[in-house]
Write an enzyme that holds these catalytic residues in place. Structure first.
Site: not given
Ligand code: GDP
Length: 314
Positions: A11, A17, A108-110, A137, A141, A164, A180, A203, A210, A270
């Site tokens: 990556g 990366g 990922s934080s998602c 996604y 992850k 992260p 992003h 948006w 965040r 959102d």
């Protein structure tokens, strides 16, 4: 890691990366290479096997392979789930087969539940449903996290996972459709300024919060973790504060020097209302971030201008 260790960054076309590879090479790690620069097709299992046999990596950093902003995730869920599942499975399994000493997996934080107590502690993972806009996604992850933990449990290997805050910085994706929020807004505000527009559309409602981490702080954390952390328990890497999208837009407008109006488009999603990590475990490793948000945005904006060869007086 020694200066002559065989290090592979997977990556190396992602913001973190690319920065990590550059950092290691500059620091004299002469055998650090990136799979993107190498031209490796991560989706092809036999190509990945062949690569591992040839390069014989001792340390692997598995950075973001395919990631993107809220709109990209909503529009291309199949691409996100397929690419990530396929590529990470190929890498993790080949790492095991080739006796890699240590593997770092970037999650990922998602992966945390959409409705989660804040700040999010590591043990809140899988305590609820993930956000719908990036479900495909997030599931990929999460599968990566569980695969890393399964290999550690069954084979006793030293594989670690970090979650992260949103990483940003020079080298990031500035495409407003797929990137992003920080890079998308830098581009939008800059375009509005040079075109003399009197408003910029942001948006959503501006209310979501965040947490952002500058890429250099993040790669420093990766090196600390590779050196000091050996546990299959995930670990959060955040800066300890978050901002609302409205506050973020105001900072970016100031950095870019856009003096017009900021308008919120409520028809756009959102996403999750807040993503703020509890980074107490990381603090215990004596790691601290150094780049404040406004400073990081300024560095990213300067990069964007140099990249586009943009002339302020145009
Ligand atoms: P997320 O953290 O997965 O939701 O990903 P993003 O970084 O894409 O979006 C973060 C927040 O910024 C969301 O609430 C978006 O609606 C908001 N946002 C506002 N304007 C923009 C924009 O121009 N691009 C993106 N990507 N997000 C925006």
């Amino acid at each position: 890691m020694n200066k002559d260790s065989h290090i592979v960054i997977v990556g190396d076309n992602s913001v973190e990366g690319k920065a990590l590879l550059g950092h290691l090479q500059q620091a004299g790690f002469s055998e650090a290479i990136g799979t993107y620069a190498w031209g490796l097709n991560l989706l092809n299992q036999s190509s990945v096997k062949e690569f591992f046999n040839k390069v014989n990596p001792e340390y692997v950093f598995l950075m973001h392979i395919k990631s993107g902003g809220i709109l990209a995730n909503k529009s291309y869920p199949a691409d996100f789930i397929y690419s990530n599942l396929q590529a990470q499975s190929n890498i993790i399994h080949s790492a095991y087969k080739n006796k890699v000493k240590k593997l770092f997996y970037l999650a990922s934080s998602c992966c945390y539940p959409a409705e989660c107590a804040q700040p999010m502690k590591e043990d809140y993972l899988l305590s609820g449903k993930v956000e719908r806009t990036n479900e495909a996604y997030a599931i990929a992850k999460l599968a990566g996290i569980k695969m890393v933990q399964a290999y550690a449990k069954q084979y006793g290997v030293d594989y670690i996972t970090a979650i992260p805050a949103t990483i940003y910085g020079p080298g990031d994706n500035f495409n407003p459709e797929s990137g992003h929020v920080i890079t998308a807004l830098i581009k939008k505000f800059y375009d509005a300024k040079v075109n003399g527009a009197d408003e910029v559309i942001v948006w959503g409602t501006g209310l979501p919060r965040r947490e952002f981490i500058y890429v250099d702080d993040f790669i420093n954390a990766c090196c600390v973790l590779m050196e000091k952390y050996s546990s299959s328990e995930i670990i959060n890497v955040g800066v300890g504060y978050d901002v609302s999208i409205k506050e973020l837009a105001t900072i970016i407008a100031q950095v870019v020097d856009f003096k017009g109006k900021i308008v919120f488009d409520h028809t756009k999603p959102d996403g999750v209302m807040q993503k703020f990590l509890d980074s107490e475990q990381m603090k215990k490793l004596n790691w601290v971030p150094h780049v404040a948000l406004s400073q990081g945005i300024e560095l990213t904006y300067n990069f964007y201008k140099s990249l586009s060869n943009i002339n302020e007086n145009k």
